[in-house]
Write an enzyme that holds these catalytic residues in place. Sequence first.
Site, PDB file in Angstrom:
ATOM      1  N   GLY A   1      35.944   3.438  -5.350  1.00 28.59           N
ATOM      2  CA  GLY A   1      36.225   2.056  -4.963  1.00 28.59           C
ATOM      3  C   GLY A   1      35.968   1.040  -6.060  1.00 28.59           C
ATOM      4  O   GLY A   1      35.669  -0.114  -5.788  1.00 28.59           O
TER       5      GLY A   1
ATOM      6  N   HIS B   1      29.491  -1.709 -14.005  1.00 27.76           N
ATOM      7  CA  HIS B   1      28.558  -2.660 -13.392  1.00 27.76           C
ATOM      8  C   HIS B   1      27.742  -1.947 -12.330  1.00 27.76           C
ATOM      9  O   HIS B   1      28.247  -1.081 -11.619  1.00 27.76           O
ATOM     10  CB  HIS B   1      29.286  -3.865 -12.800  1.00 27.76           C
ATOM     11  CG  HIS B   1      30.395  -3.526 -11.845  1.00 27.76           C
ATOM     12  ND1 HIS B   1      31.636  -3.109 -12.276  1.00 27.76           N
ATOM     13  CD2 HIS B   1      30.453  -3.534 -10.486  1.00 27.76           C
ATOM     14  CE1 HIS B   1      32.411  -2.877 -11.226  1.00 27.76           C
ATOM     15  NE2 HIS B   1      31.717  -3.113 -10.124  1.00 27.76           N
TER      16      HIS B   1
END
Length: 110
Positions: free
Chosen positions: A88, A95
Amino acid sequence: MCIFCKIVNKEIPSSVVLENDDFLAFKDINPSAPVHILIIPKKHIESFNDVDSETMAKMTPFIKEVAKKVGVFEDGYRLITNINDNGGQEVKHLHFHLLGGTKLAWPKLV
Ligand code: 5GP
Ligand code: ZN
């Protein structure tokens, strides 16, 4: 240039929580929890799949410092990094989501 590189370059504004020469922590624009911080390397690395161990070694104390700064270090928090399509990942710049500020659910993900 990717959206997070633009945030690093201050071409796109963000609410910065902590910064050093190598890493940046800023508030997620669409928070999923009372505390939702994104922690990124300043250099463009596409995902966790591409990160080298030296960068991760430097990132570890930075992440802990962010957790302390936003006040979740002792009570607890969650770190998530989404990788590629099944993970996803929408922004293709590594990050870590730091989530906390309340007791988080641990939902079934499928
Ligand atoms: P991903 O789905 O790639 O793991 O997470 C991307 C995250 O970046 C999402 O939680 C989204 O809300 C956040 N995001 C996307 N664009 C921006 C932006 O321009 N500024 C900030 N602060 N967060 C963003
Ligand atoms: Zn980037």
